[in-house]
Enzyme design. Structure first.
Site, short mmCIF file in Angstrom:
data_model
loop_
_atom_site.label_atom_id
_atom_site.label_comp_id
_atom_site.label_asym_id
_atom_site.label_seq_id
_atom_site.Cartn_x
_atom_site.Cartn_y
_atom_site.Cartn_z
CG ASP A 1 -0.54 0.16 2.35
OD1 ASP A 1 0.84 0.28 2.68
OD2 ASP A 1 -1.39 0.19 3.34
CG HIS A 2 -1.03 4.67 1.48
ND1 HIS A 2 -2.05 3.88 1.53
CD2 HIS A 2 -0.66 5.21 2.69
CE1 HIS A 2 -2.35 3.68 2.71
NE2 HIS A 2 -1.66 4.66 3.55
N GLY B 1 1.90 -1.17 6.09
CA GLY B 1 2.35 -0.53 7.26
C GLY B 1 2.92 -1.35 8.55
CB THR B 2 1.30 -3.51 10.61
OG1 THR B 2 -0.09 -3.78 9.98
CG2 THR B 2 0.96 -2.16 11.53
N GLY B 3 2.18 -5.04 7.75
CA GLY B 3 2.40 -6.29 7.24
C GLY B 3 1.01 -6.90 7.65
CG HIS C 1 8.69 -25.86 11.46
ND1 HIS C 1 8.67 -25.98 13.00
CD2 HIS C 1 9.96 -26.50 10.94
CE1 HIS C 1 10.19 -26.68 13.09
NE2 HIS C 1 10.63 -26.74 12.16
CG ASN C 2 4.60 -22.28 9.75
OD1 ASN C 2 5.30 -21.64 10.29
ND2 ASN C 2 3.98 -23.36 10.66
NE ARG D 1 2.76 3.97 8.11
CZ ARG D 1 1.38 4.05 8.00
NH1 ARG D 1 0.31 3.50 8.33
NH2 ARG D 1 1.19 4.98 6.81
NE ARG E 1 8.15 -32.38 14.17
CZ ARG E 1 9.44 -32.04 13.93
NH1 ARG E 1 9.95 -32.79 13.01
NH2 ARG E 1 10.20 -31.04 14.48
NE ARG F 1 2.72 -31.25 13.78
CZ ARG F 1 4.11 -31.44 14.60
NH1 ARG F 1 4.86 -30.59 14.32
NH2 ARG F 1 4.12 -32.41 15.32
C1 RB5 Z 1 -2.43 2.33 6.41
O1 RB5 Z 1 -2.64 3.33 7.19
C2 RB5 Z 1 -2.39 1.09 7.24
O2 RB5 Z 1 -3.42 0.78 8.11
C3 RB5 Z 1 -1.70 -0.23 6.70
O3 RB5 Z 1 -0.63 -0.02 5.89
C4 RB5 Z 1 -1.60 -1.48 7.27
O4 RB5 Z 1 -0.63 -1.00 8.48
C5 RB5 Z 1 -2.70 -2.13 7.92
O5 RB5 Z 1 -2.64 -3.22 8.17
#
Ligand code: RB5
Length: 148
Positions: A8-9, A66-68, A98-99, A109, A132, A136
């Protein structure tokens, strides 16, 4: 490898660095966007990469928001996708070993470019161990297929 990438942005700059890193390592990269810095909705890009992975149009996927989290949640709704958010190399390694994850996600971020490259490198270099762990992973996929 042919790798699909989406973001995303919040992740434009980091994506550019990761694409360059992947190309230096000899990978082919398909960029599913966004390619703009305007605020956008991450599910669209998570879904696009997830669908490409599920259809085997690419070998695996990398997602960055931002967080994944949001973008990986969207990708995980596509049948056949196993996306994991990894903020350090150990989890990245295990998500493959494993996964058998086929999509890697991380947060622009959360991690800096150098740490992100380490995460990507170990993720791409790690093979699924099977055994194994296959049972799973099959159990996870059975949930998706509506089987008990
Ligand atoms: C965008 O502001 C933010 O919500 C996005 O990048 C992400 O972190 C969502 O999970």
């Amino acid at each position: 490898m042919k790798i699909g990438i989406g973001n995303d942005h919040s992740a434009l700059e980091l994506k550019a660095e990761i694409i360059e890193f992947l190309k230096e390592k000899g990978h082919e990269v398909v960029d599913f966007g966004t390619k703009s810095s305007e605020s956008c909705d991450y599910p669209k890009y998570g879904e696009a990469v997830g669908r490409a992975v599920a259809a085997k149009e690419v070998d695996c996927g990398i997602l960055i928001c931002g967080t994944g989290l949001g973008i990986s949640l969207a990708a995980n709704k596509v049948k056949g996708v196993r996306a994991a958010v990894c903020s350090e190399p150990f989890t990245a390694k295990m998500s493959r070993a494993h996964n058998n994850c086929n999509v890697l996600a991380f947060g622009a971020r959360v991690v800096g470019a150098e740490l992100a490259k380490m995460i990507v490198e170990v993720w791409l270099d790690t093979e699924f161990e099977g055994g194994r762990h296959q049972r799973r992973v099959d159990m996870i996929m059975d949930i998706e297929n509506g089987e008990e």
